[in-house]
Design an enzyme around this catalytic site. Structure first.
Site, PDB file in Angstrom:
ATOM      1  N   GLU A   1      -0.039  -0.744   6.953  1.00  0.00           N
ATOM      2  CA  GLU A   1       0.833  -2.315   7.072  1.00  0.00           C
ATOM      3  C   GLU A   1       2.382  -2.509   7.465  1.00  0.00           C
ATOM      4  O   GLU A   1       3.276  -3.129   7.226  1.00  0.00           O
ATOM      5  CB  GLU A   1       0.537  -2.966   4.987  1.00  0.00           C
ATOM      6  CG  GLU A   1       0.005  -3.173   5.079  1.00  0.00           C
ATOM      7  CD  GLU A   1      -0.201  -3.708   3.308  1.00  0.00           C
ATOM      8  OE1 GLU A   1      -0.795  -4.143   3.303  1.00  0.00           O
ATOM      9  OE2 GLU A   1       0.723  -3.172   3.058  1.00  0.00           O
TER      10      GLU A   1
ATOM     11  N   LYS B   1       1.132  -1.461   0.264  1.00  0.00           N
ATOM     12  CA  LYS B   1      -0.606   0.108  -0.361  1.00  0.00           C
ATOM     13  C   LYS B   1       0.402   1.212  -0.152  1.00  0.00           C
ATOM     14  O   LYS B   1       0.460   2.308  -0.330  1.00  0.00           O
ATOM     15  CB  LYS B   1      -1.002  -0.020   1.228  1.00  0.00           C
ATOM     16  CG  LYS B   1      -1.952  -1.049   1.156  1.00  0.00           C
ATOM     17  CD  LYS B   1      -3.093  -1.336   1.902  1.00  0.00           C
ATOM     18  CE  LYS B   1      -4.165  -2.475   1.915  1.00  0.00           C
ATOM     19  NZ  LYS B   1      -4.842  -2.936   0.877  1.00  0.00           N
TER      20      LYS B   1
ATOM     21  N   ASP C   1      -5.400   2.609  -3.126  1.00  0.00           N
ATOM     22  CA  ASP C   1      -3.982   3.071  -3.308  1.00  0.00           C
ATOM     23  C   ASP C   1      -3.866   4.266  -4.403  1.00  0.00           C
ATOM     24  O   ASP C   1      -3.210   5.255  -4.483  1.00  0.00           O
ATOM     25  CB  ASP C   1      -2.874   2.181  -3.408  1.00  0.00           C
ATOM     26  CG  ASP C   1      -2.587   1.052  -2.314  1.00  0.00           C
ATOM     27  OD1 ASP C   1      -3.434   1.512  -1.261  1.00  0.00           O
ATOM     28  OD2 ASP C   1      -2.698  -0.401  -2.268  1.00  0.00           O
TER      29      ASP C   1
HETATM   30  O1  RIB Z   1      -4.084  -2.214  -1.789  1.00  0.00           O
HETATM   31  C1  RIB Z   1      -3.423  -3.342  -2.667  1.00  0.00           C
HETATM   32  C2  RIB Z   1      -1.550  -3.737  -1.778  1.00  0.00           C
HETATM   33  O2  RIB Z   1      -2.431  -4.062  -1.253  1.00  0.00           O
HETATM   34  C3  RIB Z   1      -0.941  -4.763  -2.946  1.00  0.00           C
HETATM   35  O3  RIB Z   1      -0.239  -3.925  -3.750  1.00  0.00           O
HETATM   36  C4  RIB Z   1      -0.644  -6.158  -1.636  1.00  0.00           C
HETATM   37  O4  RIB Z   1       0.663  -5.575  -1.901  1.00  0.00           O
HETATM   38  C5  RIB Z   1      -0.979  -4.716  -0.421  1.00  0.00           C
HETATM   39  O5  RIB Z   1      -0.181  -4.994   0.171  1.00  0.00           O
END
Ligand code: RIB
Length: 298
Positions: free
Chosen positions: A138, A39, A245
């Site tokens: 994350e 992300k 994203d």
């Molecule tokens: O939001 C999409 C992302 O979520 C992906 O690219 C994956 O890596 C996760 O982090």
């Protein structure tokens, strides 16, 4: 626009399948591809493609994926001087299944969890230099809180995309200028019922919210806390991975245009992003975004 992103960097291992398997079922898939993702990295790339000067604070492992991911980010013009290369830990991985126009994602955090308060503090200058600071969930929460604290200290707007969803402590919510969840993420972030409507959830948030509504566009609250809706831009989706994203990267990129216009441009960028496979492949540059807006208006 100078943007500093604190966030995850993953290699996405993507399986496509005609449908999602049932529990215990083995299914023959239709394809496999490897894409750059995470992300944090996705949001950094989305903003950079649209012309922002972007610095990323994060971590990769000292492995083949880590080297590929760093090279990919640099080729996109993202400054990776704030990305640590951590020995003896694997780079972040995402196991993604794309089927039925949607996705399932399992993330193995790896080096992303080496980002901590100390490593964020070491990158304070990158936060001080930014016009907008942005993070997701994350990387460990204490590192996100430290980034938010430094952003506040330096008078920089802090956008938090609360994904993957977890309950957010008041300490963090007090430091956030704008939260950018979907409805489920906002309910979880604030410990509210998932049965509440998007409008009810946004009304209960202690800060401004820009809520993504998928094919319905976005709902946002202005500084006066009045709610407004932005419609989506119709497209035929191929892969929705990274749409949120792209939305966040574009929102930060166009922050200085005011929230209604930034949200409109973010919805358009997110729509374009789902027309190609992979989180970053469909992210538009400024010319593609303008051409798409013109064709949507005509
Ligand atoms: O939001 C999409 C992302 O979520 C992906 O690219 C994956 O890596 C996760 O982090």
């Amino acid at each position: 626009m100078n943007i500093t992103v604190i966030g995850s960097i993953n290699m996405d291992l993507v399986t496509t399948s005609p449908r999602f398997p049932k529990v215990g079922e083995t299914l023959l898939g239709s394809g496999f591809q490897q894409f750059m993702g995470g992300k944090g990295a996705n949001q950094a790339v989305a903003a950079a493609r649209l012309g922002a000067k972007v610095q990323l604070i994060g971590a990769v492992g000292d492995d083949g994926f880590g080297r590929q991911l760093l090279k990919g980010l640099q080729q996109e013009g993202v400054n990776t001087d704030g990305v640590a290369v951590v020995p003896a830990v694997s780079s972040g991985l995402a196991n993604i299944t794309v089927a039925e126009g949607d996705n399932h994602i399992i993330v193995i955090s790896g080096a992303n969890f080496a980002v901590n308060t100390e490593s964020v503090r070491q990158q304070e200058a990158r936060i001080a230099e930014a016009d907008v600071v942005m993070a997701q969930l994350e990387t460990p929460l204490d590192a996100v809180i430290e980034a938010a604290r430094l952003a506040k200290q330096h008078g920089k707007p802090f956008i938090l995309n609360p994904a993957p969803a977890q309950i957010l402590p008041k300490e963090l919510l007090d430091l956030v200028d704008v939260l950018t969840p979907n409805a489920y993420e906002l309910a979880i972030s604030l410990g509210l019922s998932e049965k509440l409507s998007p409008e009810e959830l946004v009304a209960q948030a202690p800060c401004q919210v820009v809520m993504t509504l998928g094919a319905k566009g976005a709902l946002f609250s202005n500084a006066d806390r009045n709610q407004h809706q932005q419609s989506s831009f119709p497209v035929t989706p191929v892969d929705t991975t990274g749409a949120g994203d792209t939305f966040n990267g574009a929102l930060a990129r166009y922050w200085d245009r005011g929230l209604p216009e930034a949200v409109r441009l973010a919805c358009a960028a997110a729509a374009l992003s789902v027309t190609r496979a992979g989180a970053q492949s469909g992210m538009p540059d400024e010319a593609a975004l303008q051409a798409f807006l013109q064709s949507s208006e005509s």
